[in-house]
Design a protein around this motif. Structure first.
Motif, PDB file in Angstrom:
ATOM      1  N   ARG A 176     -10.533  12.477 -41.378  1.00  0.00           N
ATOM      2  CA  ARG A 176     -11.415  13.194 -42.286  1.00  0.00           C
ATOM      3  C   ARG A 176     -10.621  13.981 -43.320  1.00  0.00           C
ATOM      4  O   ARG A 176      -9.573  14.562 -43.006  1.00  0.00           O
ATOM      5  N   ASN A 180     -16.885  18.879 -41.770  1.00  0.00           N
ATOM      6  CA  ASN A 180     -16.319  17.545 -41.954  1.00  0.00           C
ATOM      7  C   ASN A 180     -16.347  16.656 -40.718  1.00  0.00           C
ATOM      8  O   ASN A 180     -16.010  15.475 -40.809  1.00  0.00           O
ATOM      9  N   SER A 234     -23.129  14.595 -45.112  1.00  0.00           N
ATOM     10  CA  SER A 234     -23.379  13.162 -44.987  1.00  0.00           C
ATOM     11  C   SER A 234     -23.349  12.774 -43.510  1.00  0.00           C
ATOM     12  O   SER A 234     -22.342  12.978 -42.813  1.00  0.00           O
ATOM     13  N   ARG A 245     -20.468  10.774 -41.980  1.00  0.00           N
ATOM     14  CA  ARG A 245     -19.190  11.417 -41.688  1.00  0.00           C
ATOM     15  C   ARG A 245     -19.182  12.107 -40.320  1.00  0.00           C
ATOM     16  O   ARG A 245     -18.133  12.560 -39.860  1.00  0.00           O
ATOM     17  N   ARG A 246     -20.308  12.200 -39.682  1.00  0.00           N
ATOM     18  CA  ARG A 246     -20.385  12.905 -38.410  1.00  0.00           C
ATOM     19  C   ARG A 246     -19.737  12.092 -37.297  1.00  0.00           C
ATOM     20  O   ARG A 246     -19.903  10.874 -37.218  1.00  0.00           O
TER      21      ARG A 246
END
Length: 363
Positions: free
Chosen positions: A94, A126, A132, A135-136
């Motif tokens: 990330r 992040n 978003s 991105r998790r």
């Protein structure tokens, strides 16, 4: 006897147990991401089970767990090499993306608070709860925030790699971070590591490495000021004689070592000072004590001391209180486990000194 390893997935489902490998090296870092390397024979019965993104967790020591990143097989040499990172290496996946509301902070993700809150802010933004959903990383959860560590830590990032940012915060605020499997939650827990003080300051707990204690075989001391800076001239908004100039650092005379910091078009003196202080934090005095030591009944790894602890290191008349910032353990068949440890001195204000010291212990 070789350390047994559980093979688990990111939901912590047990897939098998790994033993009888040829060698294993695990390096743990207090201020960053560690790594590992394992060698097995090609006919090892568990080799086929090893895949990228699986976790190897030393039985009884989940804080030393690692994640597989690379696998290579060499038929001519009858060996397979498996490499990867400690679990905090997931942060390498990330970058720190500023939130959509960052226009007020000139496109940066800025936060001020105690060290634990600042670290959790960037992990949340992040990893665990980014804007978003793509991105998790659902297998990671934050531990409960206890507001620990240095207070009033101000940080500002934009598109830097998350693991680098967390390492910089840790080095600046004298704290650490890691990710540990939790078999109860079936989750990977993102932890803040404040580090214990084992120097005896509390009158109770004390760990000392010294030849007189029987746990140091030899030691050397070195010091270098070649890269050391303790004052900064930082320039902000404006041009030529109208440019905003700030002097940061209290050192005077011969002891003052200056560096220049370009603050771009920044108009806020507080932000310019922030940039200068963080620049100086990376130009500290280089000191080192290297000592070859051995475990004793009152000074054993994982029992009396561990990663992140602040301990006493004595050589002759020189006594230093130092943080354990790196531990590398090496396992080989039919050999004693070998540990190589790096000590780092805790901060002394903004112009803190972080010293690297290395020792080797065999038990």
């Amino acid at each position: 006897m070789m350390q047994a390893l559980h093979i688990v997935d990111t939901s912590l489902n047990l897939l098998g147990e790994l033993t009888n490998y040829k060698s294993l090296r695990i390096k743990r870092l207090f201020h960053g991401v560690g790594d590992f390397q394992m060698e097995l024979s090609l006919d090892h019965p568990m080799l086929a089970k090893l895949q990228r993104d699986l976790i190897l967790s030393p039985v009884g020591f989940p804080e030393r767990a690692v994640m597989i990143e690379d696998i290579s097989e060499e038929e001519g040499k009858d060996k397979a090499i498996v490499k990867g990172y400690t679990l905090s290496g997931i942060y390498k996946r990330r970058i720190c993306v500023p939130p959509s509301s960052s226009a007020e902070s000139y496109g940066y993700d800025r936060v001020i608070g105690n060290a634990e809150t600042v670290m959790q802010h960037y992990i949340k933004n992040n990893v665990t709860a980014p804007e978003s959903s793509a991105r998790r990383i659902v297998c990671i959860v934050l531990e409960e925030n206890q507001n620990r560590g240095m207070q009033d830590v101000a940080w500002s990032v934009r598109f830097e790699e998350l693991d680098t940012v967390l390492g910089q915060i840790g080095a600046y605020a004298d704290c650490g971070f890691d990710i540990v499997p939790d078999s109860v939650q079936k989750k990977l827990v993102a932890r803040f590591l404040p580090g214990r003080d084992l120097t005896g300051a509390d009158g109770l707990r004390r760990v000392t490495f010294a030849s007189t204690m029987g746990n140091v075989l030899s030691a050397t001391y070195s010091e270098s000021g070649r890269k050391y800076k303790n004052a900064a001239v930082v320039a902000g908004a404006g041009e030529d004689e109208n440019r905003l100039i700030l002097n940061v650092g209290d050192a005077t005379g011969l002891e003052r070592r200056e560096t220049y910091v370009d603050g771009g078009s920044e108009e806020d003196p507080a932000q310019l000072r922030y940039k200068a202080e963080h620049n100086l934090a990376g130009k500290t005095l280089e000191q080192a004590i290297k000592a070859q030591t051995k475990d004793t009944p009152s000074c054993r790894y994982g029992v009396h001391w561990d990663l992140g602890d602040k301990v006493n290191v004595r050589r002759g008349d020189r006594l230093m209180r130092a943080r354990i910032t790196q531990i590398q353990e090496s396992h080989e068949a039919n050999k004693a486990v070998k540990l190589t440890i790096t000590f780092g001195e805790p901060p002394a204000g903004i112009e803190r000194v972080i010293a690297d010291r290395t020792r080797t212990v065999v038990y």
